[in-house]
Motif scaffolding. Structure first.
Motif: not given
Length: 273
Positions: A185-191, A262-271
């Motif tokens: 559940x968590x890992x697939x939503x945290x790409x 792309x995922x890097x930017x979205x991941x950093x913004x999410x954190x």
């Protein structure tokens, strides 16, 4: 007046972009020239590219072996760091308590300790493990201290704050175990956060210089930064060969970043939220 402001804004951005990109342009041009041309500041494409490649891979510093060592270290550290750090961050946030919060704060304090202050204790510890596969002068002596970092734990913990806890409760009601909840559940939503952490960890591992310099004492165990440093330490360094090595060493990092940017930017913004 508005047009003048826009002009100056774009002018400053263009100048800043050129200053940022110029070292890479000079590096790529340098790999095609001789040492004498590079030291003279030549900014033209030369005809020494093939010669520089041949000198690089024929060098007694064994550049190919260093590439393999760096790749093995960086990949293992990245995989295990993502797994362990995400599990730790997940545990700190999902199963919160005052005791766990104190432990987490202690982990954050460890980020303030410079790595140079920990080298002697680390060296002593790994020396006592020699001659096992985990002792000094082995790849594991470089891998183990970096497989789980306080920064990555903090990154995942901040990201998990936005993870809906109702999903965890619903999964528990459906009979899923805690590990199954994490992996399914968590890992697939945290790409996105995994991609951001992967880039940061891979770059740090690939470019790591200080600890490998101390821990890896055999020439066949050298990593890319150590080999490049040794090239520049010779009495008459071959800058054309060095530039070729630097370009090749930069390609894996650039490839990882451009694939996951792309995922890097979205991941950093999410954190940060």
């Amino acid at each position: 007046m508005k047009k003048l402001g826009t002009f100056f804004k774009y002018f400053i951005l263009i100048v800043a972009s050129f200053i940022s990109v110029f070292p890479f342009i000079w590096m790529i041009l340098g790999m095609t020239n001789k040492t004498v041309d590079i030291t003279a500041g030549k900014l033209m494409i030369g005809s020494e590219l093939i010669t520089n490649f041949q000198n690089l891979f024929a060098n007694n510093l064994d550049f190919k072996r260093a590439l393999l060592n760096s790749a093995v270290i960086a990949v293992i550290i990245t995989v295990f760091s993502l797994l362990l750090s995400s599990m730790a961050g997940y545990g700190f946030e999902i199963y919160r308590s005052k005791k766990k919060d104190r432990i987490f704060n202690f982990l954050l304090l460890s980020m303030m300790v410079p790595f140079s202050a920990m080298m002697i204790p680390l060296y002593t510890m790994f020396s006592k493990l020699s001659p096992s596969p985990f002792g000094i002068n082995t790849l594991f002596s470089v891998i183990i201290p970096s497989v789980c970092t306080a920064f990555n734990i903090f990154l995942f913990k901040q990201n998990i704050k936005s993870f809906p806890k109702s999903l965890v409760e619903a999964a528990r009601i459906d009979g899923l175990g805690e590990l199954a909840i994490f992996f399914k559940i968590y890992m697939p939503t945290a790409k996105n956060i995994y991609a951001a952490a992967a880039i940061i960890t891979f770059m740090g591992s690939w470019n790591n210089y200080l600890w490998p310099l101390v821990a890896l004492q055999s020439p066949e165990k050298r990593t890319i930064p150590l080999v490049l440093s040794a090239m520049g330490a010779s009495y008459t360094p071959d800058y054309g060969m060095m530039m070729t090595g630097i370009v090749i060493a930069t390609l894996p990092i650039a490839a990882v970043f451009f694939v996951l940017q792309k995922q890097f930017v979205q991941g950093m913004l999410g954190s940060v939220k």
